[in-house]
Design a protein around this motif. Structure first.
Motif, PDB file in Angstrom:
ATOM      1  N   LYS A 805       0.884  -1.129  -0.024  1.00 21.28           N
ATOM      2  CA  LYS A 805       0.014   0.082   0.005  1.00 21.28           C
ATOM      3  C   LYS A 805       0.585   1.270  -0.115  1.00 21.28           C
ATOM      4  N   GLY A 806       2.271   0.984   0.356  1.00 20.58           N
ATOM      5  CA  GLY A 806       2.974   2.229   0.327  1.00 20.58           C
ATOM      6  C   GLY A 806       2.695   2.924   1.694  1.00 20.58           C
ATOM      7  N   GLU A 807       2.103   2.586   2.471  1.00 18.81           N
ATOM      8  CA  GLU A 807       1.644   3.190   3.801  1.00 18.81           C
ATOM      9  C   GLU A 807       3.069   3.100   4.937  1.00 18.81           C
ATOM     10  N   LYS A 808       3.179   3.991   5.465  1.00 23.45           N
ATOM     11  CA  LYS A 808       4.055   4.113   6.758  1.00 23.45           C
ATOM     12  C   LYS A 808       3.208   3.664   7.736  1.00 23.45           C
ATOM     13  N   LEU A 809       3.533   2.577   8.601  1.00 19.40           N
ATOM     14  CA  LEU A 809       2.691   2.129   9.594  1.00 19.40           C
ATOM     15  C   LEU A 809       3.344   2.748  10.826  1.00 19.40           C
ATOM     16  N   SER A 810       4.483   2.877  11.175  1.00 18.36           N
ATOM     17  CA  SER A 810       5.041   3.168  12.305  1.00 18.36           C
ATOM     18  C   SER A 810       6.399   3.987  12.051  1.00 18.36           C
ATOM     19  N   VAL A 811       6.754   5.038  12.913  1.00 17.88           N
ATOM     20  CA  VAL A 811       8.045   5.598  12.734  1.00 17.88           C
ATOM     21  C   VAL A 811       8.680   5.851  14.176  1.00 17.88           C
ATOM     22  N   THR A 812      10.016   5.859  14.397  1.00 23.70           N
ATOM     23  CA  THR A 812      10.620   6.326  15.603  1.00 23.70           C
ATOM     24  C   THR A 812      12.068   6.677  15.356  1.00 23.70           C
ATOM     25  N   ARG A 813      12.546   7.436  16.283  1.00 26.94           N
ATOM     26  CA  ARG A 813      13.970   7.840  16.146  1.00 26.94           C
ATOM     27  C   ARG A 813      14.910   6.715  16.577  1.00 26.94           C
ATOM     28  N   GLY A 814      15.769   6.264  15.832  1.00 27.39           N
ATOM     29  CA  GLY A 814      16.474   5.062  16.184  1.00 27.39           C
ATOM     30  C   GLY A 814      17.632   5.153  17.181  1.00 27.39           C
ATOM     31  N   SER A 815      18.633   6.203  16.971  1.00 26.78           N
ATOM     32  CA  SER A 815      19.882   6.241  17.625  1.00 26.78           C
ATOM     33  C   SER A 815      20.506   7.607  16.994  1.00 26.78           C
ATOM     34  N   LYS A 816      21.305   7.899  17.801  1.00 28.59           N
ATOM     35  CA  LYS A 816      22.308   8.877  17.400  1.00 28.59           C
ATOM     36  C   LYS A 816      23.460   8.629  16.673  1.00 28.59           C
ATOM     37  N   ASP A 817      23.952   7.299  16.847  1.00 27.41           N
ATOM     38  CA  ASP A 817      25.081   6.854  16.050  1.00 27.41           C
ATOM     39  C   ASP A 817      24.485   5.917  14.978  1.00 27.41           C
ATOM     40  N   LYS A 818      25.226   5.379  13.983  1.00 24.05           N
ATOM     41  CA  LYS A 818      24.832   4.916  13.001  1.00 24.05           C
ATOM     42  C   LYS A 818      24.547   3.486  13.213  1.00 24.05           C
ATOM     43  N   ILE A 819      23.241   3.163  12.566  1.00 24.09           N
ATOM     44  CA  ILE A 819      22.719   1.919  12.594  1.00 24.09           C
ATOM     45  C   ILE A 819      22.803   1.100  11.496  1.00 24.09           C
ATOM     46  N   PHE A 820      23.683  -0.068  11.344  1.00 25.50           N
ATOM     47  CA  PHE A 820      24.015  -0.827  10.376  1.00 25.50           C
ATOM     48  C   PHE A 820      23.043  -1.874   9.869  1.00 25.50           C
ATOM     49  N   VAL A 821      21.995  -2.388  10.829  1.00 23.04           N
ATOM     50  CA  VAL A 821      21.187  -3.315  10.303  1.00 23.04           C
ATOM     51  C   VAL A 821      19.878  -3.281  11.190  1.00 23.04           C
ATOM     52  N   VAL A 822      18.792  -3.481  10.268  1.00 22.46           N
ATOM     53  CA  VAL A 822      17.512  -3.767  10.842  1.00 22.46           C
ATOM     54  C   VAL A 822      17.058  -5.239  10.528  1.00 22.46           C
ATOM     55  N   LYS A 823      16.469  -5.756  11.573  1.00 18.05           N
ATOM     56  CA  LYS A 823      16.090  -7.369  11.190  1.00 18.05           C
ATOM     57  C   LYS A 823      14.506  -7.312  11.778  1.00 18.05           C
ATOM     58  N   MET A 824      13.729  -7.892  11.161  1.00 12.13           N
ATOM     59  CA  MET A 824      12.391  -8.216  11.354  1.00 12.13           C
ATOM     60  C   MET A 824      12.225  -9.399  11.985  1.00 12.13           C
ATOM     61  N   ASN A 825      11.420  -9.647  13.152  1.00  8.09           N
ATOM     62  CA  ASN A 825      11.060 -10.764  13.835  1.00  8.09           C
ATOM     63  C   ASN A 825      10.426 -11.858  13.009  1.00  8.09           C
ATOM     64  N   PRO A 826      11.085 -13.010  12.581  1.00  8.51           N
ATOM     65  CA  PRO A 826      10.365 -13.791  11.602  1.00  8.51           C
ATOM     66  C   PRO A 826       9.032 -14.683  12.340  1.00  8.51           C
TER      67      PRO A 826
END
Length: 1974
Positions: A805-826
């Motif tokens: 749908k191209g919809e944003k479901l949720s958004v938040t601030r991650g961290s001040k420092d660089k984030i390398f990976v995001v992984k969704m719980n299977p």
């Protein structure tokens, strides 16, 4: 060193004393579990009175100010203040967040309310517009938003008995809202005479549209609908703050301290006066009530909560108390008991029991209290006051011991000495006084060393010293009790302090951040026993540090809850608790201290979830125990992906540069080149800063990315396919679980993620709008429906998408420092993890937000940098790879163990069914079992293991591994060096693809006769590539330095390479071994070239601005070319080898003679004639056209000419590869452009036979090979390239109607100004002169209008009483908006009805009977209309209207979707198309709606109209778009046409992709203005042009032109769905064979023409539609015609005036006829009964006014040119005509006796003619002294007077026929008028409204009965009043429908109808009069 880590103990919030009663209301409720929910400071509290226990919700980051309870009474919504405030919905049972709603409000959230079933939540903001917003809170989605009111809103509620209705109230208003689609539409409550307009504070909704509201004066106002129907006076004696409804009835609470209970019909039940109860006090004010069964909860202004049991209502139970308003500063703890003492600006001192959690004593003082202290023995309590005094009380009974005032300024700190002998008192006047306790507090000393106010004091343990802190941050020490300052270091060393509460001093250095000098820490207290220190600061944070903490920037744990300043903090006497107090929130927090040893047991207490971390921010202070960052990771964290210019900025930059180019492009520019290129193969893979970006697809192909390209590589065939949808660097790639779709994220200002299909390489969805700068990680969920992404903005935003749908479901601030990976719980789609620099976080979705917990490492490890992460075999297990080579194993959020896996960072890991595979910097691939117990196998990536089939060579052993993937029996490995390898499980390794390593690549050379090329790069390698089908690297050699250029010798045997240190070498082209090298220069060698032919000379250019010429055979330097002022960029030889052309960085083009290097000046004309061996220059006349419009921000870096000298290829800084026709003369040449490289294209070269183009990307390190597609092959596969930047200069053609439509400016009604140029003072503002009667005090009845002729009365009202008219109902509308709208007439109901629009009404017109029904919900002009063709949505119509700015308010532009039969509104879409909506179209399934705006960007928006949800929106074109239509078989494809514009659009997810129509395939085709669109099968599109041609497009390519389909513009086209035939309509002169309407076959090859028999000179068709055997046509002349297909017969269904305004209107004296006269030069006769036009007369000039004679036998017409005509009605013959004036005749009247004709004109005069003298019409006299132009005239009943209203708002009366001015008021008052059409005069004073600053009432008419009056005004309103209406602002009813400016209005005979004439809308409305019953 201990301070380097945070303390290992912990605080847990145990109790909060207080309740927020100030500035809040309705914030106290019973939950389903009979607990009490409320809030204080930033904490939501759930209090159980039974167990006397509190639970806390701490998800907010600032003060909570609003609360709502879900109807099921378990969930609670709270809203906070702040710059970016959010709403949390949380569970009162578990106190965990369920949903976060954010990103909409600013400043704060003032009110909240759930709807009846709890699905939706409404919120009101504190911003300037007090925005009202409705949420689908579970999904975190905003459904609708609108500006609430200009002033504060205090309460809002859903109407629980009517769906989609809300009520809000506030300062001086109440509003009733309805929600439809995405539109919230308010109606203001009408106070009327029933009550005073005043502030409404609270409300409750009841059945039958009743609303009860509490007002500021203590009354209750009762509303029905929007009207106030009654008031309940004196319900309270002051403002009613709270109203609560329950099953039994209503409870109200007010400022008078009373609670009243009412039954369901609001009859009083009982009153409870809290002031009279034992706990009560004067001034008690109720802020919140909640009534449940027999319990009532009451919250007061002074922070108390009472519980009342109804049957014992005089004994309220006080269950919570707190300090009242005013700052809270004083805090002291009892030395031996668990008691705390607080004192506040509310002048009370309170003692709290920390064990019982209760207030045990309270005493009110005279002054505000600022500090407190208890003596060591616990007997005396000292309080310091704001006025400079201090008081000592006995703790036991709170009696006074002494009161001393020695100072004038506030006492901020006081403390007893440890031996109890002295009291030190610190004052704001910077002194400390010492008093002796035993001497009845006699002053014994004074310390005066400070220069600023005293903030803190501490005594030494032996009571001999005192230390102070002051406001300037100084710490001073004094000897006691005298007060002498101590400075000696020795003396200071020996001091031991009894307490430590100072903020300055060595022991507490660590509490301050490293690099700041701010003093925002208000209080500290040291716990010597536990070695911890607690601090309180201005940001509402309580922190725990180790004590002592000596080094700045120590680690801490932080706790939030207080809102703003925490003013004081203290340990309890036994260190069990910490007490902190809040300044502004005047609350007392009690924290339980959990020491280290207890922490182990406390692990089962989950860390408090909150959006702000409760753990400390890591400060970077030299973490001894944190290892150095690995060099590679270090490098990566320092990469920034910021661009000076983002691709998104190009359109604006182009626009800005357009002006410059206008002059430049006068020359006719060359066409685009005939050839195109097509991407064929890319050498390269992005591994140096990306990880896990390499996968097998379903069918075993390999997908990865490089530069801006997604690559699918087929290893069997060694071929590549490309996804080219991105326009900048791709940074991450993830594959869908089914391995068929891929998501890629790119760099950009608003970077996008593309989800695309690896099979078709088509985008499925494009996601953007929530990230900045770039997207560094993406991951699909296990079900493939969701996608998570991480941005590279400063807070590394994390977004969760529903990607389809191209919809944003949720958004938040991650961290001040660089984030390398995001992984969704299977296993759980709502959970995910992120890993990065010192960061491992576990997130779960809550509505529109995500809530994160930090990974808890405990004692096992340290916060390491994580490089990769995967989930394990259960939802709790997760694994992460660290930068030190360990694998961390996590259960839930806890680290359970670590395993050493690699030397150096673990960059990639992959979970298998049973086990894992990891890869690291050490170049090893390791296979593990499923718990990381055993390593099963390792593979080393070594050259020795390379299999023979490898495509290329491995540069080094053990390259750093960045990506690993498994599948198809192999392990796929991507390395940092840009290699992709396949490791067989048995060991052999195959190299598949490779590219250069990190470092810019500049050098490129193609071989003189073989398909190979050489490259040299800053990565210090020289490489040879095979361009033939084997596509591999043939040879590589390491260099000692990086290189920038290379060149093959003409025989192909030698290769010259220029290096970055100023040296160059020649190598053997086969073996790459050195032949010879030179080092003559210091700076980079930028270009190197062999002379043509034998290659005798070698020219070497350097950044030292010289070109050296060497003789190759003798290896000597033979010449130097001097004279360049800047570094050399390009060199070329002429074909004789005698001349060098040189380009420099200063844009000089120089020429030198070889071999000596003598400078030559060659005129630019001659340069062309010289035959050059190569052309790589970017300067000179021949290539002037290659510099783009936006030359300031981009450089053309490289060019290369084909050997046939036809096509010049260029590369530039923006990553574009472009092809130009050579020579590219004239500025801004036309080109084809290709995007694949991300940023700088550093070099381009054609191969020896021009069959391929090779391009190099500087930063993307990729070598791209493009094949040259020559014209002849092009029919088969068209390469996508964009046409040039500038729209062609040729204009798109001209047509007056198109220009008119394009330039029209639509004003909204509310802003319309007067149509007549009036001046002077408006009537309701004029000072009234008293009449003679008034001066004499005579009172007369108002004038009755004596009827002029008795028989007229008899025909009208025989035997009837006069009945006033109570309503007008629209019955007919004559008019159709054809002049500037189109495609707006459609058939409905199988052709029985037609639907169209005029002004602001939609009209359903029955073809057979002519009856009409209307849709009247639009509040402004309709501009477009369409009908839903899908059988599921039968009779559904969408109409778009004019609007103001797009602020979502009621005047914003909107689209209404409605049912044509019952006129129900189904949805309203308020849109961002400022100015208006000019086109609407439904999709094939009927579920989507497309709208186009008139805003400057001409935005195109797609809606899911049933939900009111906007799916996608994007700027369409910089000039007007006329029409956009969905393809009839699609929900994703549509086409827009407009001024020089046709675009083919695709909807992908939420993104709109567009392609411009391509003309280049047809010779001489030019982009014309396109006006209409129709569709054919097989992706054919037809567009109608301004010239009469129709263009036929296949996909987006023009494939043929149907020339002269019409002789003039083709305005309308219609695709018949059932048989595919196409109807076109155009502008034509009628001729024998042609016709303005044509019916075509499906491919537009044959047609049949139809003539419209309208008698017009030209027919201009604006709308066509086809039904069964009939074609429906709407014309520019406001006719709607039905044409029979068989017999071509025309039947005119609707007529209207062509141009307005319609000024003249006259109704027949006895029949239901009326006449209208308009600007279009016609007078038309209309029949109301037959619903049609009977006749029209063309006058040849614009007509202004028309009038019937009293008998109805003659008609007088006044013209704009000053002439007037009299016609005989029977024959329509002219009886007479005359022109005595030059200017317009504004009104013309026959006298009631038919003798005189009065003619009023804009020459400020009225002329009289005597009709009895015959048709000569000689003027007999005229009225003088009229101060302005005449507007209206009326004769008296006896024909002896004439009243004239004029343009200066004055009314005058003249005698007839003398023309004498009558001034005697008394005489005027006695006149009886025959008619009244004047807008001026005392009798009609009431018709002038308050809002008429710029707009006027334009016309009026009194009914024949003389008791009703209708008016028309500039706002387009028709209003109905009683006559006469002398009071100002009289009551009236209003009727909407017209556009701005109603020009005239009349009653028909017998008052049966009212006819109103429109100005802007050229329409006539006939309203039926509804008379009151007898």
């Amino acid at each position: 060193m201990a301070a380097r880590s945070a303390p290992s103990c912990h605080l847990r919030l145990e109790w909060v004393y207080g309740y927020r009663g100030h500035q809040c209301r309705n914030n106290l409720y019973y939950t389903a579990a009979k607990e009490i929910v409320y809030f204080v400071a930033g904490v939501g509290v759930v209090y159980s009175p039974r167990e006397h226990r509190q639970k806390f919700f701490r998800g907010h980051s600032d003060d909570i100010i609003s609360l709502a309870l879900h109807p099921e009474r378990v969930l609670v919504a709270t809203g906070q203040v702040g710059k970016e405030p959010y709403i949390c919905v949380w569970d009162s049972y578990t106190v965990q967040t369920v949903s976060v709603l954010k990103d909409v409000h600013t400043h704060g959230i003032a009110c909240l309310a759930f709807d009846l079933d709890g699905q939706r939540l409404v919120s009101v903001g504190l911003d300037s517009k007090n925005a009202v917003c409705v949420w689908d809170w579970k999904r975190g989605r905003m459904l609708s938003m609108a500006p609430g009111h200009t002033d504060r809103i205090f309460d809002i509620s859903w109407d629980l008995y009517q769906p989609n209705k809300l009520v809000s109230c506030g300062v001086k208003h109440i509003k009733f809202w309805s929600l439809c689609g995405n539109a919230l539409t308010p109606k203001r409550g009408v106070f009327g005479k029933t009550g005073d307009l005043q502030t409404i504070l609270c409300l409750a909704c009841a059945r039958d549209e009743l609303t009860y509201s509490g007002a500021l004066n203590g009354d209750i106002y009762v509303w029905k609908g929007i009207n106030l129907i009654r008031t309940i006076q004196g319900a309270h004696t002051a403002g009613i703050f709270s109203m609560n409804s329950c099953e039994e009835g209503f409870a109200t609470g007010g400022r008078d301290g009373c609670i009243r209970l009412w039954d369901l019909t609001f009859k009083p039940i009982t009153v409870i006066d809290l002031r009279e109860t034992e706990q009560g006090y004067k001034g008690l004010s109720v802020r919140s009530v909640c009534w449940r069964g027999d319990h009532i909860l009451v919250g007061t202004q002074d922070s108390e909560i009472f519980e009342i049991v109804v049957h014992e209502r005089n004994k309220p139970f006080l269950i919570m108390q707190g300090h009242c308003e005013g700052e809270l500063w004083a805090l002291a703890v009892h030395p031996t008991k668990p008691l705390a003492v607080t004192g506040s600006d509310d002048r009370s001192v309170r003692i709290w029991s920390l064990v019982d959690h209760a207030l045990i004593a309270r005493c009110n003082m005279e002054e505000p209290i600022r500090c407190a202290a208890v003596n060591v023995d616990g007997i005396h309590l000292a309080l310091g006051m704001k006025d400079g005094s201090f008081t000592v009380l006995r703790v036991r009974d709170m009696t006074e011991v002494v009161h001393i005032k020695d100072r004038k300024e506030a006492i901020h700190e006081l403390k007893y000495s440890p031996d109890g002998a002295y009291l030190a008192v610190g004052c704001n006047d910077s002194s400390v006084d010492i008093y002796g306790v035993a001497q009845r507090y006699k002053k014994v000393g004074e310390c005066v060393g400070s220069l600023s106010f005293i903030t803190h004091l501490d005594w030494s343990s032996d009571s001999r010293y005192l230390q102070t802190n002051d406001g300037s941050g100084k710490r001073l020490l004094y000897k006691m009790p005298g007060g002498k300052e101590v400075t000696s270091k020795e003396e200071i060393k020996g001091m031991h302090w009894a307490s430590w509460t100072c903020v300055a001093g060595l022991e507490v250095n660590g509490i301050w951040p490293k690099y700041s000098d701010i003093n925002d820490i208000n209080s500290v207290d040291g716990n010597y026993v536990g070695q911890v220190l607690v601090t309180a600061d201005d940001y509402g944070v309580v922190k725990l540090f180790r004590y002592p903490c000596l080094r700045k920037g120590a680690k801490f744990r932080k706790y939030i809850g207080h809102s703003a300043h925490v003013t004081n903090v203290r340990w309890s006497h036994d260190y069990q608790w910490v007490i902190s107090i809040g300044g502004a929130d005047h609350s007392v927090f009690q924290w339980k201290f959990i020491p280290e040893r207890k922490l182990k047991d406390a692990l089962h207490i989950a860390p408090q979830e909150s959006l702000a971390e409760s753990n400390s921010d890591e400060s970077d202070s030299d973490l001894s125990d944190v290892p150095e960052l690995d060099s590679e990771i270090e490098q990566e964290t320092q990469l920034t992906y910021h661009r000076q210019v983002y691709k998104e900025d190009l359109p604006q930059l182009k626009e800005q540069c357009k002006e410059k180019q206008k002059s430049a492009t006068s020359k006719r520019r060359e066409r685009t080149p005939g050839t195109s290129i097509r991407l064929h193969f890319i050498h390269g893979y992005r591994g140096y800063d990306c990880r896990s970006n390499l996968f097998y697809t379903q069918i075993g192909e390999i997908v990865y990315h490089v530069a801006a390209v997604g690559v699918i590589y087929n290893r069997q065939q060694n071929t590549q396919r490309f996804y080219l949808g991105h326009d900048d660097d791709i940074l991450c790639l993830a594959i869908h679980p089914l391995k068929d779709y891929v998501a890629t994220g790119q760099v950009g200002r608003d970077p996008s993620i593309h989800v695309w299909d690896t099979e078709t390489i088509k985008p499925l969805s494009i996601l953007k709008g929530y990230h900045q700068y770039g997207i560094c990680a993406v991951d699909f969920s296990a079900d493939g429906k969701r996608l998570a992404s991480v941005g590279i903005d400063d807070s590394h935003t994390i977004v969760l998408w529903d990607w389809k749908k191209g919809e944003k479901l949720s958004v938040t601030r991650g961290s001040k420092d660089k984030i390398f990976v995001v992984k969704m719980n299977p296993y759980v789609p709502d959970k995910l993890i992120t890993a990065g620099i010192k960061h491992m976080k576990f997130w779960r979705r809550a509505g529109g937000g995500l809530i994160g917990k930090k990974g808890y490492v405990g004692t096992l490890g340290k916060n390491d940098t994580m490089m990769c992460a995967v989930y394990g075999w259960t939802e709790e297990m997760a694994f992460s790879g660290t930068s030190t080579g360990d694998v961390c194993i996590w259960r839930d959020v806890f680290l359970v163990k670590t395993v050493k896996a690699h030397d150096g960072p673990v960059f990639s890991m992959h979970a298998l069914e049973k086990g894992f595979v990891t890869g690291g910097k050490d170049g090893m691939v390791a296979l593990w079992d499923d718990s990381f117990e055993r390593c099963l196998k390792t593979y080393a990536i070594k050259r020795a293991d390379l299999a023979p089939g490898s495509k290329g060579l491995l540069l080094e052993d053990n390259p750093s591994i960045r990506a690993i993937s498994l599948g198809h029996g192999h392990i796929l490995v991507g390395t940092k060096n840009g290699e992709i390898l396949e490791v067989d499980k048995s060991g052999p390794i195959t190299l598949l693809v490779q590219g250069h390593m990190e470092g810019e690549v500049w050098g490129l050379a193609t071989h003189p006769y073989l398909p190979i090329c050489a490259t040299v790069s800053d990565d210090k390698t020289l490489r040879i590539w095979d361009l033939s089908p084997s596509h591999c690297m043939l040879a590589v050699r390491k260099l000692k330095k990086g290189g920038r250029c290379c060149c093959f010798s003409p025989d192909g045997k030698a290769l010259a390479v220029g290096l970055n240190d100023g040296s160059f070498l020649m190598a053997n082209a086969d073996t790459l071994e050195d032949l010879v090298s030179f080092h003559h220069r210091k700076d980079i060698i930028s270009d190197i070239r062999f002379s043509p032919g034998s290659g005798k000379y070698l020219a070497v250019a350097s950044h030292d601005s010289f070109v050296d010429i060497y003789n190759v055979t003798s290896s000597k330097r033979v010449g130097v070319c001097k004279g360049a002022t800047s570094y050399i960029t390009h060199i070329d030889w002429d074909s004789r080898g005698k001349l060098l052309q040189v380009n420099t960085g200063a844009k000089e083009q120089l020429f030198f003679e070889a071999p000596r290097g003598k400078r030559q000046t060659i005129p630019s004309v001659e340069v062309e004639k010289i035959s050059w061996a190569t052309w790589t220059s970017v300067l000179g006349l021949c290539c002037e056209g290659i510099w783009p419009v936006i030359g300031e921000v981009t450089e053309v870096t490289a060019s290369c000419l084909t050997s046939d000298k036809m096509v010049l290829a260029t590369g530039d800084d923006l990553g574009f590869v472009k092809l130009f026709r050579y020579p590219a003369k004239g500025k801004f040449g036309k080109f084809k452009k290709y995007v694949a490289h991300s940023t700088h294209v550093t070099n381009v070269r054609w191969t020896y036979d021009d069959s391929m183009l090779v391009t190099l990307g500087g930063a993307d390190m990729s070598l791209m090979v493009w094949t040259n597609e020559v014209e002849s092959h092009r029919e088969k596969k068209y390469c996508d390239s964009e046409e040039s930047d500038i729209d062609s200069e040729e204009d798109g053609g001209y047509d007056s109607d198109v220009t008119r439509e394009n330039e029209i400016s639509y004003t909204i009604r509310a802003l319309s100004t007067n149509i007549r140029p009036m001046f002077g003072v408006k009537p309701h503002l004029q000072q009234k002169e008293p009449s003679v009667d008034e001066r004499q005090g005579v009172v007369r009845p108002p004038v009755s209008r004596a009827p002029p002729q008795p028989e007229k009365l008899q025909s009208n009202n025989v035997g009837k009483k006069k009945r006033p008219i109570e309503d007008l109902v629209l019955e007919l509308a004559f008019g159709y908006r054809g002049r500037d709208c189109r495609n707006n007439v459609h058939y409905l109901n199988d052709g029985d009805d037609i639907i169209y629009h005029t002004a602001s009404i939609g009209i359903l017109h029955n073809v057979a009977t002519g009856t009409q029904s209307f849709y009247q919900e639009h509040n402004d002009d309709i501009l477009c209309l369409t009908v839903n063709q899908h059988p599921k949505f039968i009779n559904i119509v969408a109409t778009g209207q004019v609007g103001d700015s797009a602020d979502m308010s009621a005047t914003a532009p909107s689209v209404h979707i409605w049912d044509a039969v019952n006129k129900q509104t189904l949805s309203i879409l308020r849109c961002s198309h400022s100015k208006g909506v000019c086109s609407v179209s439904f999709s094939a399934t009927g579920k989507l709606l497309l709208s186009v705006g008139l805003d400057p960007e001409h935005t195109v928006t797609i809606w899911r109209w049933q939900e009111g949800a906007k799916i996608a929106s994007r700027g369409g074109h910089n000039q007007r778009i006329f029409v956009a239509e969905f393809r009839p078989d699609s929900d994703t494809q549509f086409v827009s046409v407009g001024i020089k514009h046709v675009k083919f659009w695709t909807l992908a997810g939420r993104a709109l992709l567009s392609k411009k129509g391509l003309l280049s395939s047809l010779e001489d085709a030019r982009m014309q203005t396109m006006l209409a669109v129709a569709f054919g099968a097989n992706n054919l599109t037809f567009t109608g042009t301004i010239s009469g041609d129709v263009c036929v497009w296949k996909d987006h390519i023009l494939c043929r032109v149907v020339a002269r389909a019409h002789n003039g513009p083709v305005f309308a086209m219609y695709t018949t769905l059932r048989d595919g035939l196409i109807v076109t309509g155009g502008k034509e002169r009628p001729s024998k064979e042609g016709g303005a309407v044509k019916l075509w076959d499906q491919e537009l090859r044959r047609c049949r023409a139809f003539r419209l028999e309208t008698g017009q000179v030209t027919d201009c068709v604006r709308s066509v539609c086809r039904g069964k055997g009939k074609i429906l046509v709407g014309t520019r002349n406001s006719e709607i015609i039905e044409v029979g297909e068989k017999n071509a017969a025309c039947n005119i269904l609707v007529n209207g005036h062509v141009d307005g305004p319609i000024w003249g209107l006259a109704t027949h004296p006895s029949r239901d006829f009326f006449l209208s006269a308009a600007e279009d030069g016609t007078v038309r006769l209309w029949d109301i009964a037959d619903k049609k036009m009977l006749n029209k007369v063309n006058l040849g000039h614009a007509a202004r006014t028309v009038c019937y004679s009293p008998e109805g036998d003659m008609v007088a017409i006044g013209m704009k040119n000053g002439e007037f005509i009299i016609l005989l009605v029977s024959s329509l013959k002219i009886w007479g005509k005359k022109r005595d004036r030059r200017c317009a005749i504004h009104d013309i009247r026959f006298s009631p006796d038919s003798r005189y004709l009065a003619v009023g004109s804009s020459e400020n005069s009225v002329d009289f003619y005597d009709l009895t003298l015959g048709p000569t019409l000689n003027r007999i006299s005229y009225c003088k002294d009229i101060p302005s132009f005449v507007i209206q005239m009326d004769f008296s009943a006896d024909s002896r007077h004439l009243q004239v209203s004029s343009g200066c708002y004055k009314r005058h009366v003249y005698e007839v026929p003398s023309g004498k001015h009558l001034v005697d008021h008394a005489a005027i008052d006695r006149i009886t008028w025959a008619t009244w059409t004047s807008i001026l005069g005392d009798e009609v004073m009431g018709i002038w409204s308050r809002h008429a600053e710029k707009a006027d009432v334009t016309c009026a008419c009194v009914s024949h009965s003389g008791i009703s009056l209708v008016t028309g005004d500039d706002f387009g309103m028709v209003k109905l009043y009683d006559f006469p209406c002398p009071e100002k602002f009289a009551k009236h009813k209003r009727f909407l429908g017209h556009s701005p400016h109603v020009t005239n209005i009349r009653f028909t005979s017998g008052d049966r109808h009212v006819v109103s004439a429109g100005g802007d809308d050229c329409s006539l409305f006939v309203w039926k009069c509804v008379h009151m019953p007898h």
